[in-house]
Structures are given as C-alpha cells and as structure tokens.
Scaffold this motif. Structure first.
Motif, PDB file in Angstrom:
ATOM      1  N   ARG A 161       0.872  -1.179   0.000  1.00 38.12           N
ATOM      2  CA  ARG A 161       0.000   0.000   0.000  1.00 38.12           C
ATOM      3  C   ARG A 161       0.899   1.215   0.000  1.00 38.12           C
ATOM      4  NH1 ARG A 161      -5.343  -0.250  -0.811  1.00 38.12           N
ATOM      5  NH2 ARG A 161      -6.029  -2.346  -0.314  1.00 38.12           N
ATOM      6  N   PHE A 162       0.553   2.207  -0.791  1.00 35.66           N
ATOM      7  CA  PHE A 162       1.402   3.406  -0.801  1.00 35.66           C
ATOM      8  C   PHE A 162       0.620   4.588  -1.371  1.00 35.66           C
ATOM      9  CE2 PHE A 162       2.273   3.480  -5.403  1.00 35.66           C
ATOM     10  CZ  PHE A 162       1.867   2.193  -5.752  1.00 35.66           C
ATOM     11  N   GLY A 163       1.215   5.754  -1.194  1.00 33.42           N
ATOM     12  CA  GLY A 163       0.598   6.971  -1.719  1.00 33.42           C
ATOM     13  C   GLY A 163      -0.462   7.522  -0.779  1.00 33.42           C
ATOM     14  N   LYS A 164      -0.919   8.731  -1.098  1.00 34.79           N
ATOM     15  CA  LYS A 164      -1.923   9.441  -0.278  1.00 34.79           C
ATOM     16  C   LYS A 164      -3.095   8.504   0.079  1.00 34.79           C
ATOM     17  CE  LYS A 164      -4.387  13.827  -0.393  1.00 34.79           C
ATOM     18  NZ  LYS A 164      -5.804  13.679  -0.373  1.00 34.79           N
ATOM     19  N   ASP A 165      -3.444   8.479   1.343  1.00 40.05           N
ATOM     20  CA  ASP A 165      -4.526   7.627   1.868  1.00 40.05           C
ATOM     21  C   ASP A 165      -4.327   6.144   1.526  1.00 40.05           C
ATOM     22  OD1 ASP A 165      -5.758   9.968   2.763  1.00 40.05           O
ATOM     23  OD2 ASP A 165      -6.784  10.232   0.834  1.00 40.05           O
ATOM     24  N   CYS A 166      -3.084   5.757   1.302  1.00 44.12           N
ATOM     25  CA  CYS A 166      -2.752   4.360   0.956  1.00 44.12           C
ATOM     26  C   CYS A 166      -3.573   3.870  -0.229  1.00 44.12           C
ATOM     27  CB  CYS A 166      -2.993   3.426   2.149  1.00 44.12           C
ATOM     28  SG  CYS A 166      -1.825   3.683   3.451  1.00 44.12           S
ATOM     29  N   SER A 167      -3.816   4.753  -1.195  1.00 43.83           N
ATOM     30  CA  SER A 167      -4.680   4.376  -2.320  1.00 43.83           C
ATOM     31  C   SER A 167      -3.937   3.518  -3.349  1.00 43.83           C
ATOM     32  CB  SER A 167      -5.227   5.632  -2.990  1.00 43.83           C
ATOM     33  OG  SER A 167      -4.131   6.376  -3.493  1.00 43.83           O
ATOM     34  N   GLY A 168      -2.608   3.549  -3.330  1.00 44.80           N
ATOM     35  CA  GLY A 168      -1.849   2.753  -4.301  1.00 44.80           C
ATOM     36  C   GLY A 168      -1.696   1.325  -3.805  1.00 44.80           C
ATOM     37  N   ASN A 169      -1.783   0.363  -4.737  1.00 47.01           N
ATOM     38  CA  ASN A 169      -1.573  -1.041  -4.356  1.00 47.01           C
ATOM     39  C   ASN A 169      -0.910  -1.770  -5.522  1.00 47.01           C
ATOM     40  OD1 ASN A 169      -3.596  -1.513  -6.205  1.00 47.01           O
ATOM     41  ND2 ASN A 169      -5.197  -1.671  -4.647  1.00 47.01           N
ATOM     42  N   ILE A 170      -0.900  -3.077  -5.447  1.00 51.97           N
ATOM     43  CA  ILE A 170      -0.178  -3.846  -6.473  1.00 51.97           C
ATOM     44  C   ILE A 170      -0.814  -3.635  -7.858  1.00 51.97           C
ATOM     45  CG2 ILE A 170      -1.413  -6.048  -6.167  1.00 51.97           C
ATOM     46  CD1 ILE A 170       2.386  -5.818  -6.357  1.00 51.97           C
ATOM     47  N   GLU A 171      -2.132  -3.435  -7.878  1.00 48.95           N
ATOM     48  CA  GLU A 171      -2.814  -3.201  -9.174  1.00 48.95           C
ATOM     49  C   GLU A 171      -2.377  -1.864  -9.764  1.00 48.95           C
ATOM     50  OE1 GLU A 171      -4.225  -5.603 -10.586  1.00 48.95           O
ATOM     51  OE2 GLU A 171      -4.114  -6.804  -8.759  1.00 48.95           O
ATOM     52  N   THR A 172      -2.190  -0.873  -8.907  1.00 51.69           N
ATOM     53  CA  THR A 172      -1.729   0.437  -9.390  1.00 51.69           C
ATOM     54  C   THR A 172      -0.345   0.281 -10.023  1.00 51.69           C
ATOM     55  OG1 THR A 172      -2.685   1.216  -7.301  1.00 51.69           O
ATOM     56  CG2 THR A 172      -1.575   2.880  -8.676  1.00 51.69           C
ATOM     57  N   LEU A 173       0.521  -0.472  -9.328  1.00 50.07           N
ATOM     58  CA  LEU A 173       1.884  -0.682  -9.872  1.00 50.07           C
ATOM     59  C   LEU A 173       1.800  -1.371 -11.225  1.00 50.07           C
ATOM     60  CD1 LEU A 173       3.863  -1.875  -6.710  1.00 50.07           C
ATOM     61  CD2 LEU A 173       4.297   0.213  -8.027  1.00 50.07           C
ATOM     62  N   LYS A 174       0.913  -2.371 -11.329  1.00 52.68           N
ATOM     63  CA  LYS A 174       0.784  -3.121 -12.596  1.00 52.68           C
ATOM     64  C   LYS A 174       0.195  -2.231 -13.689  1.00 52.68           C
ATOM     65  CE  LYS A 174       0.391  -7.755 -10.634  1.00 52.68           C
ATOM     66  NZ  LYS A 174      -0.562  -8.763 -10.169  1.00 52.68           N
ATOM     67  N   HIS A 175      -0.759  -1.418 -13.323  1.00 57.30           N
ATOM     68  CA  HIS A 175      -1.421  -0.540 -14.307  1.00 57.30           C
ATOM     69  C   HIS A 175      -0.399   0.396 -14.989  1.00 57.30           C
ATOM     70  CE1 HIS A 175      -4.358   2.160 -16.084  1.00 57.30           C
ATOM     71  NE2 HIS A 175      -3.679   3.179 -15.560  1.00 57.30           N
ATOM     72  N   TYR A 176       0.473   0.984 -14.184  1.00 55.28           N
ATOM     73  CA  TYR A 176       1.434   1.944 -14.755  1.00 55.28           C
ATOM     74  C   TYR A 176       2.665   1.261 -15.373  1.00 55.28           C
ATOM     75  CZ  TYR A 176      -1.321   5.784 -13.009  1.00 55.28           C
ATOM     76  OH  TYR A 176      -2.340   6.669 -12.820  1.00 55.28           O
ATOM     77  N   ALA A 177       2.787  -0.056 -15.151  1.00 55.92           N
ATOM     78  CA  ALA A 177       3.959  -0.778 -15.658  1.00 55.92           C
ATOM     79  C   ALA A 177       4.066  -0.669 -17.180  1.00 55.92           C
ATOM     80  CB  ALA A 177       3.899  -2.241 -15.229  1.00 55.92           C
ATOM     81  N   SER A 178       2.949  -0.867 -17.867  1.00 61.19           N
ATOM     82  CA  SER A 178       3.016  -0.835 -19.339  1.00 61.19           C
ATOM     83  C   SER A 178       3.187   0.602 -19.829  1.00 61.19           C
ATOM     84  CB  SER A 178       1.761  -1.476 -19.939  1.00 61.19           C
ATOM     85  OG  SER A 178       0.634  -0.850 -19.379  1.00 61.19           O
TER      86      SER A 178
END
Ligand SMILES: Cc1cc2nc3c(=O)[nH]c(=O)nc-3n(C[C@H](O)[C@H](O)[C@H](O)COP(=O)(O)O)c2cc1C
Ligand SMILES: Nc1ncnc2c1ncn2[C@@H]1O[C@H](COP(=O)(O)OP(=O)(O)OP(=O)(O)O)[C@@H](O)[C@H]1O
Length: 304
Positions: free
Chosen positions: A120-137
């Motif tokens: 979990r990361f980012g403001k209000d812990c809104s980032g997660n593994i899906e966020t990391l995967k989404h921006y990967a491409s």
C-alpha cells in the motif's frame, strides 16, 4: 551497500522495493531477497526505505528499527543501495501515481518493481499492487509480486510484531522478525552506583522514537567493536535505587571490565528473564543478578 540519505538522487536501470520496512521482518526479507535476485538482469538493486524519523514527520509511532538499525539487519546479504527517504507530510500527501512517475520512474529509472501483494502506498494508501501493474506498461517496467509470508495463516506485518512487543511476547516477536530484536545505541554515563557493588553497567542511549520492549530483565548479547559479549540487561525503571520515571537500558556485561563510554553497542535481546523488582538496596539487586546469571549462563553459552 551504498547508503543515500535524503531525496536528492538520480539513477538508472534499477530494480526497486519500497516501503517502511519497519522490523525488516520475514516478509520484508523475502521481498529484499527477490530484489537481490534481479542482479542477473544487470540492474542495480535499490531498497527505498521511508524514514519515519520525528524530524521528518510529526506524531509518528515508535519504530521497531531506525534507519541505522535497518542497515545492520540487512547484514551479509544487502541490496546494492539503501535509500533512507525522509517521510515528510509532503510525502504522505503524494498521490500513488505521482510517486510512481516522479520517484520510481524519473529519479530511479526503474525497470523492475518488487512488492508484496499486500503493498500500500501513496496518499490515503490508495496505491496497491494493481496500481503498480497498471502503470507498468505505460512507463515500461515489470512488476514482481510476492505472495505474503504468513504465520499461522496471519500475514506478518510490522503491526502484529509491535503488538507482540506491547503484550510482552518477545519470543513471538523474534520469531516473526526472523532474527533477534536489536537495539543500537551509544554507551552513555549512568550514576555509577552499580560499580560500587561490582556490577558496572553499560547504559545504552537510544533515539527517542525507538520501540522499547516490555520492562524487565533480559538475556542479551552485545556487539562492541566486533566482539560479542554476554550480558544481562535491565530495561525499565530502577525502583530499588531511585524513583525516577525515565526508562534506562543498562547492561551488566559478564566477565568484562574495560571502559566503553561513547562506544556503539548493538544489543541483541534474546529472552525475557524476569520482571524488574523493588529490592531494599543495590546490594540486594546484585544478589538477585548473581542468581539470574547462574540460571542463564548455559543458555548464553549456547547462543553466543
Ligand atoms: C541485570 C540487571 C538487573 C537489574 N534488576 C533490577 C531490579 O530488579 N530492580 C531494580 O530496582 N533495579 C534493577 N537493576 C538496576 C540497578 O539497580 C542499576 O543498574 C544500578 O542502580 C546501577 O545504576 P548506574 O548505571 O547508575 O550505576 C538491574 C540492573 C541490571 C544490570
Ligand atoms: N508478510 C509479507 N510478505 C510479503 N511481503 C510483505 C509482507 N509484509 C510486507 N511486505 C512487502 O514489503 C514491502 C514493504 O512493506 P511495508 O513496510 O511498507 O509494509 P508492511 O510490513 O505491510 O507494514 P505495516 O504492518 O506497517 O502496514 C511491500 O512491498 C510489502 O508488500
């Protein structure tokens, strides 16, 4: 391992794991081991550690480990670089996608991100593994996602380790950490009362935000200048000699008589022996400590 303190860095071709890593527990270690494995891709392995020092952000909890302690615990198998990144209020307000773009991509030139599935990361812990995967491409990096490491079906987190400390379960905390809990500090002056009865003690000064185990007397090993010494440590108050309310961490090093003021000690807190008791005077404290030593000598010999 190269150390960077602060947010002023620029790198390229890195693999990165990020988080508070408080405790560097078994789950964190799995992430770091996976990070180091990426070496074969010719990437620099970077552990981006958020430094929750009170000088960075107000109102933080006590930490299981300071940044300096994390460096020691990384031990013989460290990543190439450890960044202690000040966790400021500005950082706490940073959106997950901004963290990915500005820090991971632009500052670190990330090619592989290694993270636990529970990250979990980012403001209000809104980032997660899906966020990391989404921006990967979008930004051209890979994500390696690790299944969480569990103990009795419960995910190992810093929070459950902190709870074990609060409840006084040192053995459980050590088991979840995957190593013996450490306290790093400098030897500071005490009142020199102990030495009057043949029990000089090394008083350890630790940062004000360092987590302190439940008050009591513990079997410990101290590392000083590379030498490992057996000891008994009183963590807490000293009702037999004064009624001060501040906690001291004092170690009676067995079979040792050198002056070590100002030296750095890494204290390994192995096991709880007894609670702090109120005795009539310092002589009676010493009598009890002699009995304690008798009962734990063989244990200390076995773990040293
Ligand atoms: C192994 C150990 C066990 C101790 N146990 C107690 C205790 O049960 N009760 C207590 O009041 N003080 C206890 N103390 C604290 C001593 O009273 C204290 O170390 C002593 O007063 C020396 O203080 P100084 O560092 O100012 O010289 C203990 C200290 C050590 C090292
Ligand atoms: N038990 C675990 N198994 C695998 N990975 C983990 C585990 N715990 C944390 N991680 C991973 O380690 C990295 C750093 O985690 P971080 O220290 O930020 O959180 P945490 O240990 O889950 O903490 P907390 O209990 O404080 O919420 C993240 O990628 C996270 O997913």
């Amino acid at each position: 391992m190269r150390l960077i303190n602060g947010n002023d860095f620029k790198m390229d071709n890195t693999c990165v794991a990020f988080g508070q890593f408080d405790g560097l527990h078994r789950g964190h270690r799995a992430v770091i081991d996976k990070l180091i494995e990426q070496k074969n891709k010719n990437l620099t392995s970077v552990m981006l550690s958020f430094d929750y020092n009170p000088t960075n952000i107000f109102g933080v909890n006590d930490v299981i480990y300071t940044e300096e302690e994390k460096q020691i615990i990384l031990g013989e198998n460290p990543p190439d670089v450890m960044i202690s990144y000040p966790f400021t209020s500005e950082m706490a307000a940073m959106k997950a996608e901004v963290f990915i773009k500005d820090i991971l991509v632009d500052q670190l030139g990330v090619k592989v991100v290694v993270a636990g599935e529970n990250c979990r990361f980012g403001k209000d812990c809104s980032g997660n593994i899906e966020t990391l995967k989404h921006y990967a491409s979008i930004y051209g990096y890979d994500v390696i996602c690790l299944e969480t490491i569990k103990e009795n079906e419960q995910t190992i987190t810093s929070s459950i380790i902190r709870e074990a400390f609060e409840e006084g379960f040192l053995d459980k905390a050590n088991h979840l950490l995957g190593h013996i809990f450490k306290m790093l500090g400098e030897v500071v002056h005490g009142k020199a009362i102990g030495r009057t009865v043949g029990m000089p003690t090394a008083n350890l000064g630790v940062p004000s935000n360092k987590l302190i185990p439940k008050h009591g007397v513990y079997a410990t090993l101290s590392e000083i200048d590379g030498e490992v010494l057996q000891g008994l440590t009183n963590i807490g108050l000293r009702p037999s000699v004064d009624d001060h309310s501040y906690v001291t961490i004092e170690t009676f090093l067995l079979d040792f008589s050198r002056s070590i003021y100002g030296k750095k000690i890494t204290l390994d807190v192995h096991s709880y022996i007894r609670g702090v008791q109120k005795f009539k005077n310092i002589d009676e404290v010493k009598n009890q400590v002699d009995k304690d030593i008798e009962s734990i000598r063989s244990y200390l010999n076995a773990i040293q």
